[in-house]
Scaffold this active site. Structure first.
Site, PDB file in Angstrom:
ATOM      1  N   ASP A  13       3.746  42.807 -15.939  1.00 43.70           N
ATOM      2  CA  ASP A  13       2.529  43.182 -16.500  1.00 43.70           C
ATOM      3  C   ASP A  13       2.569  44.261 -17.397  1.00 43.70           C
ATOM      4  O   ASP A  13       1.518  44.636 -17.784  1.00 43.70           O
ATOM      5  CB  ASP A  13       1.322  43.314 -15.491  1.00 43.70           C
ATOM      6  N   LYS A  16       4.587  42.216 -21.951  1.00 44.21           N
ATOM      7  CA  LYS A  16       5.769  41.630 -22.639  1.00 44.21           C
ATOM      8  C   LYS A  16       5.309  40.678 -23.807  1.00 44.21           C
ATOM      9  O   LYS A  16       5.655  40.307 -24.660  1.00 44.21           O
ATOM     10  CB  LYS A  16       6.604  40.795 -21.662  1.00 44.21           C
ATOM     11  N   GLY A  40       2.334  35.737 -16.186  1.00 44.63           N
ATOM     12  CA  GLY A  40       1.079  35.676 -17.091  1.00 44.63           C
ATOM     13  C   GLY A  40       1.270  36.408 -18.186  1.00 44.63           C
ATOM     14  O   GLY A  40       1.067  37.733 -17.923  1.00 44.63           O
ATOM     15  N   HIS A  41       1.498  35.833 -19.398  1.00 43.42           N
ATOM     16  CA  HIS A  41       1.831  36.675 -20.531  1.00 43.42           C
ATOM     17  C   HIS A  41       0.585  36.731 -21.512  1.00 43.42           C
ATOM     18  O   HIS A  41       0.350  35.643 -22.035  1.00 43.42           O
ATOM     19  CB  HIS A  41       3.230  36.313 -21.152  1.00 43.42           C
ATOM     20  N   GLN A 221       8.201  39.053 -15.196  1.00 44.98           N
ATOM     21  CA  GLN A 221       8.304  39.861 -14.236  1.00 44.98           C
ATOM     22  C   GLN A 221       8.905  41.248 -14.568  1.00 44.98           C
ATOM     23  O   GLN A 221       8.742  41.493 -15.632  1.00 44.98           O
ATOM     24  CB  GLN A 221       8.895  39.507 -12.794  1.00 44.98           C
TER      25      GLN A 221
HETATM   26  P1  GDP Z   1       2.884  40.729 -19.471  1.00 41.93           P
HETATM   27  O1  GDP Z   1       3.064  39.905 -18.226  1.00 41.93           O
HETATM   28  O2  GDP Z   1       4.029  41.669 -19.454  1.00 41.93           O
HETATM   29  O3  GDP Z   1       3.067  39.998 -20.771  1.00 41.93           O
HETATM   30  O4  GDP Z   1       1.601  41.647 -19.730  1.00 41.93           O
HETATM   31  P2  GDP Z   1       0.233  41.015 -19.044  1.00 41.93           P
HETATM   32  O5  GDP Z   1      -0.407  39.984 -20.075  1.00 41.93           O
HETATM   33  O6  GDP Z   1       0.091  40.301 -17.599  1.00 41.93           O
HETATM   34  O7  GDP Z   1      -0.685  42.148 -18.830  1.00 41.93           O
HETATM   35  C1  GDP Z   1      -0.884  43.199 -19.886  1.00 41.93           C
HETATM   36  C2  GDP Z   1      -2.405  43.362 -20.376  1.00 41.93           C
HETATM   37  O8  GDP Z   1      -2.487  44.326 -20.938  1.00 41.93           O
HETATM   38  C3  GDP Z   1      -2.894  42.158 -20.882  1.00 41.93           C
HETATM   39  O9  GDP Z   1      -4.155  42.092 -20.606  1.00 41.93           O
HETATM   40  C4  GDP Z   1      -2.936  42.827 -22.406  1.00 41.93           C
HETATM   41  O10 GDP Z   1      -3.672  41.995 -23.319  1.00 41.93           O
HETATM   42  C5  GDP Z   1      -3.114  44.095 -22.308  1.00 41.93           C
HETATM   43  N1  GDP Z   1      -2.575  44.953 -23.103  1.00 41.93           N
HETATM   44  C6  GDP Z   1      -1.175  45.057 -23.756  1.00 41.93           C
HETATM   45  N2  GDP Z   1      -1.051  45.825 -24.664  1.00 41.93           N
HETATM   46  C7  GDP Z   1      -1.997  47.005 -24.370  1.00 41.93           C
HETATM   47  C8  GDP Z   1      -2.340  47.944 -25.057  1.00 41.93           C
HETATM   48  O11 GDP Z   1      -1.636  48.898 -25.674  1.00 41.93           O
HETATM   49  N3  GDP Z   1      -3.557  48.360 -24.462  1.00 41.93           N
HETATM   50  C9  GDP Z   1      -4.375  47.960 -23.911  1.00 41.93           C
HETATM   51  N4  GDP Z   1      -5.589  48.314 -23.461  1.00 41.93           N
HETATM   52  N5  GDP Z   1      -4.046  46.799 -23.387  1.00 41.93           N
HETATM   53  C10 GDP Z   1      -2.961  46.162 -23.627  1.00 41.93           C
HETATM   54  P1  IMO Z   2       4.720  38.691 -15.328  1.00 49.09           P
HETATM   55  O1  IMO Z   2       5.745  37.947 -16.148  1.00 49.09           O
HETATM   56  C1  IMO Z   2       3.410  40.991 -11.786  1.00 49.09           C
HETATM   57  C2  IMO Z   2       4.650  39.623  -8.102  1.00 49.09           C
HETATM   58  C3  IMO Z   2       3.607  39.212  -7.231  1.00 49.09           C
HETATM   59  C4  IMO Z   2       4.396  39.372  -5.837  1.00 49.09           C
HETATM   60  C5  IMO Z   2       5.878  39.395  -5.980  1.00 49.09           C
HETATM   61  C6  IMO Z   2       6.358  37.918  -5.558  1.00 49.09           C
HETATM   62  O2  IMO Z   2       3.340  38.362 -15.881  1.00 49.09           O
HETATM   63  O3  IMO Z   2       4.792  40.380 -15.705  1.00 49.09           O
HETATM   64  P2  IMO Z   2       6.316  35.403  -6.474  1.00 49.09           P
HETATM   65  O4  IMO Z   2       5.138  34.693  -7.001  1.00 49.09           O
HETATM   66  O5  IMO Z   2       7.177  35.715  -7.630  1.00 49.09           O
HETATM   67  O6  IMO Z   2       6.875  34.805  -5.306  1.00 49.09           O
HETATM   68  O7  IMO Z   2       5.799  36.825  -6.135  1.00 49.09           O
HETATM   69  O8  IMO Z   2       5.938  39.466  -7.458  1.00 49.09           O
HETATM   70  N1  IMO Z   2       4.914  39.041  -9.517  1.00 49.09           N
HETATM   71  C7  IMO Z   2       4.300  39.762 -10.624  1.00 49.09           C
HETATM   72  N2  IMO Z   2       3.701  40.672 -10.783  1.00 49.09           N
HETATM   73  N3  IMO Z   2       3.650  40.285 -13.060  1.00 49.09           N
HETATM   74  C8  IMO Z   2       4.337  38.945 -12.999  1.00 49.09           C
HETATM   75  O9  IMO Z   2       4.770  38.434 -13.837  1.00 49.09           O
HETATM   76  C9  IMO Z   2       4.707  38.739 -11.683  1.00 49.09           C
HETATM   77  N4  IMO Z   2       5.371  37.643 -11.078  1.00 49.09           N
HETATM   78  C10 IMO Z   2       5.385  37.791  -9.850  1.00 49.09           C
HETATM   79  O10 IMO Z   2       2.340  39.472  -7.411  1.00 49.09           O
HETATM   80  O11 IMO Z   2       3.974  40.719  -5.476  1.00 49.09           O
HETATM   81 MG    MG Z   3       1.547  39.483 -16.603  1.00 49.04          MG
END
Ligand code: GDP
Ligand code: IMO
Ligand code: MG
Length: 420
Positions: A13, A16, A40-41, A221
């Site tokens: 998270d 990415k 979840g991107h 991840q």
């Molecule tokens: P990913 O899994 O690495 O793609 O990241 P996620 O989408 O799960 O989580 C990142 C969260 O932070 C999302 O809700 C984005 O919209 C938000 N986000 C990304 N960059 C920034 C930033 O620079 N500032 C803030 N406030 N939110 C951000």
């Molecule tokens: P993105 O790509 C954050 C965590 C789960 C759990 C562990 C194992 O959005 O960064 P799994 O379902 O893979 O067996 O879960 O890994 N986890 C993540 N945490 N971002 C993710 O993906 C994750 N994918 C799995 O919360 O602790």
């Molecule tokens: Mg994510």
């Protein structure tokens, strides 16, 4: 040409999806190489927020090719939902998305097995996203799994045979479930996958490179969730690190170019497992609120804490990171003082190398830096960075010995500062 890789350096998270979307105009092809719908991107642009799970984050750029690589585990049901969600936004992914025939399938009974395994662990559960990731990869390494290519040849009988094996295992767990609920949408999902071009993506990708096309591989991840190098057993079931991009796409190590390592200016973790710099106080709550730190896949509140340089240095080393990307700098705007862990104290001894285990008695040793105490969300250029942010960036660059080339100051595509 070489393929560049962008991957998370923390517990996932990091942002990415946002950065891949921002970088996509520079590339011809965007590829996912591991993980599945546990990811979840999030992408935000033109007041739209969209969360992708299986599909690469280049999909909103109609002129770019997107590839689901062989290292991914694909759930037909989740995939169809995602395709439908894109169509509702006016995006037709059949035009610019292809899928590796070698990608393994997540079957409904993999999700049941995930739930049964977690339930059996009780308080020691991993906090899996329950998307069936672990059981699907177990079937891959156990040489039982079914692949996307199997959908093209007598799939039903192969599915029934594997399902029968799974049902025996589930019975051993004594886990109650309703198979119809889990199987709902499977046929439609399979038909949805068949509408796409199913390819030998390793040949396709290597040919693209030979033709001079540029590839960006999008990690899922993060390094601390890697099956080998993460905080085992509280990890996911794939190699999230740079080496995973080679096996997950069929691209040789010599064909990898830049390695973009992405991290938050602080730290989060969702699910169970050790987290040395976790904050249980008002500062942690403030980061969760300001950063909207709730899981993009499960909605769970993310645990928040200070930046951990011991873990980050380890991630930079394992991945051979060539450029750093710092996200969510705006979220620290309320802090008078920003702490960064530079060592761990274990049994009274300070260690700076990432240890075998993150044990309970471990205490982070912090360095304090001044906060910038101003809103960064409107900043358009690094010339407008407050001095304390400039110093924070400089400190991290020196500690990690890698330049920070992008600084993100908000969730929107536009809130991205590319440094000279
Ligand atoms: P990913 O899994 O690495 O793609 O990241 P996620 O989408 O799960 O989580 C990142 C969260 O932070 C999302 O809700 C984005 O919209 C938000 N986000 C990304 N960059 C920034 C930033 O620079 N500032 C803030 N406030 N939110 C951000
Ligand atoms: P993105 O790509 C954050 C965590 C789960 C759990 C562990 C194992 O959005 O960064 P799994 O379902 O893979 O067996 O879960 O890994 N986890 C993540 N945490 N971002 C993710 O993906 C994750 N994918 C799995 O919360 O602790
Ligand atoms: Mg994510």
């Amino acid at each position: 040409m070489k393929a560049d890789v962008l991957l998370g350096l923390q517990w996932g998270d990091e942002g990415k999806g946002k950065v891949v979307d921002v970088l996509t105009p520079k590339y011809d092809v965007i590829t996912r190489f591991q993980g599945g719908p546990n990811a979840g991107h999030t992408l935000e642009f033109d007041n739209i927020k969209h969360v992708l799970h299986n599909i690469p984050s280049g999909i909103f750029h109609a002129d770019k090719m997107n590839v689901i690589g062989n290292g991914v585990v694909l759930d037909p049901i989740s995939f169809k939902k995602e395709v439908d969600g894109l169509r509702a936004r006016g995006v037709d992914p059949t035009k610019n998305l292809v899928i590796s025939k070698k990608a393994h399938l997540i079957l409904p009974t993999h999700r049941v097995l995930d739930a049964a395994s977690e339930a059996s662990k009780g308080v020691t559960k991993i906090g899996s996203t329950l998307k069936g990731i672990g059981p699907a990869y177990m079937d891959k390494t156990g040489r039982n799994g079914l692949r996307v290519g199997d959908l093209l040849d007598n799939f039903d009988s192969k599915y029934e045979a594997l399902k029968a094996k799974h049902l025996k295992l589930i019975e051993m767990y004594g886990f109650e479930f309703n198979i119809e609920e889990y199987e709902a949408g499977l046929q439609e999902g399979i038909e949805a996958i068949k509408q796409f071009r199913l390819v030998d993506s390793e040949n396709l990708l290597n040919n693209y490179l030979l033709q001079g096309k540029s590839i960006l591989a999008e990690g899922a991840q993060g390094t601390m969730l890697d099956i080998d190098f993460g905080s085992f057993p509280f990890v996911t079931s794939s190699n999230t690190v740079c080496a995973g991009a080679c096996t997950g796409m069929g691209i040789a190590p010599t064909k990898i170019g830049e390695v973009f390592g992405i991290f938050k200016a602080y730290c989060t973790r969702v699910g169970a497992g050790p987290f040395p710099t976790e904050l249980f106080d008002a500062v942690g709550d403030n980061l969760r609120k300001n950063g909207n730190e709730f899981g993009s896949t499960t909605g769970r509140p993310r645990r928040c804490g200070w930046l951990d340089l011991v873990a980050l240095k380890y991630s930079v080393m394992i991945n051979g990171v060539t450029r750093l990307i710092m996200m969510k700098s705006d979220v620290l705007s309320d802090q008078d003082v920003i702490k960064v862990a530079t060592a761990y104290k274990i049994n009274g001894k300070e260690v700076t190398d990432f240890p075998y285990e993150l044990t309970d008695g471990l205490e982070p040793v912090y360095t304090e830096l001044p906060g910038w105490k101003c809103d960064l969300t409107g900043v358009k250029s690094e010339n407008d960075f407050p001095e304390a942010l400039v110093q924070y960036i400089k400190y991290l660059e020196e500690a990690l010995n890698v330049p920070i080339t992008i600084v993100s100051v908000g969730p929107d595509r536009e809130q991205t500062i590319v440094r000279a």
